[in-house]
Design a protein around this motif. Structure first.
Motif, PDB file in Angstrom:
ATOM      1  N   GLN A 133      -7.337   4.351  -2.831  1.00 38.24           N
ATOM      2  CA  GLN A 133      -6.684   3.259  -3.543  1.00 38.24           C
ATOM      3  C   GLN A 133      -6.392   3.708  -4.976  1.00 38.24           C
ATOM      4  OE1 GLN A 133      -8.313  -0.587  -2.966  1.00 38.24           O
ATOM      5  NE2 GLN A 133      -6.732  -1.573  -4.153  1.00 38.24           N
TER       6      GLN A 133
ATOM      7  N   LYS B 264       0.868  -1.191   0.000  1.00 35.93           N
ATOM      8  CA  LYS B 264       0.000   0.000   0.000  1.00 35.93           C
ATOM      9  C   LYS B 264       0.892   1.224   0.000  1.00 35.93           C
ATOM     10  CE  LYS B 264      -3.816   2.288   0.482  1.00 35.93           C
ATOM     11  NZ  LYS B 264      -4.239   2.575  -0.866  1.00 35.93           N
TER      12      LYS B 264
ATOM     13  N   LYS C 218      -9.586  -1.697   1.183  1.00 39.25           N
ATOM     14  CA  LYS C 218     -10.583  -0.867   0.487  1.00 39.25           C
ATOM     15  C   LYS C 218     -11.980  -1.088   1.069  1.00 39.25           C
ATOM     16  CE  LYS C 218     -12.552   0.010  -4.046  1.00 39.25           C
ATOM     17  NZ  LYS C 218     -12.676  -0.474  -5.410  1.00 39.25           N
TER      18      LYS C 218
END
Length: 185
Positions: A115, A44, A107
């Motif tokens: 995202q 991420k 998410k």
């Protein structure tokens, strides 16, 4: 605070990547980014979170790591993003699915966490970053004959926190695995 989520590379693969990035940095006079962030594969990309927010991210990651099985990831050869970044190319269907499931859970369970559209599409470990076109061309020519092959087990998910310009481990979450071995071929 600023954070990102990654798999922290360990063992002989970590040593190999540290040596390689240091050699490239010294030979081509590039930024020594390896002094500011441990060898890793980004899951991420960096984001800003409050103390409560990062606890929410950590909760989701811990739940996922308890049930997920640690996949194998092979680094084979080099790749690049334009001329700005050169990396070890990550391959492995299960590792890609592992990262995509992790991103999907974040998410679905952490609404405030953005995202980006291409996130999780290319698993890699950076070798040289923030390059000019000229430095990229010199380094790329220098690496052309090398054919690295490094395999690891993705046995952790880490949250890294930026402190005074350096990324420090905020949380290291083990992933269920039968083997923690890695090898360099």
């Amino acid at each position: 605070m600023k954070y990102f989520v990654a798999y922290l590379i360990s063992g002989s693969a970590k040593s190999y990547l540290e040596r390689l990035t240091k050699q490239v940095s010294e030979k081509y006079k590039t930024e020594a980014f390896f002094e500011k962030v441990p060898p890793h594969v980004t899951i991420k990309v960096p984001f800003v979170a409050t103390d409560e927010g990062i606890l929410e991210v950590e909760r989701v990651l811990r739940a996922y790591a308890r049930t997920a099985e640690a996949p194998r990831l092979a680094f084979k050869g080099f790749g690049h993003f334009g001329f700005r970044t050169i990396y070890l190319n990550g391959e492995g269907r299960e590792a890609i699915l592992f990262v995509r499931r992790c991103l999907a859970l974040l998410k679905d369970n952490v609404d405030w966490l953005a995202q980006p559209p291409l996130e999780g599409n290319k698993l890699h470990a950076s070798v040289a970053r923030f390059l000019s076109r000229r430095k990229f061309e010199r380094i790329w020519r220098g690496l052309k004959g090398a054919h690295p092959h490094v395999e690891v087990t993705v046995d952790n998910v880490a949250i890294l926190k930026q402190v005074d310009g350096v990324w420090k481990v905020h949380a290291l979450i083990p992933v269920r695995t039968d083997t923690f071995a890695d090898r360099t071929v």
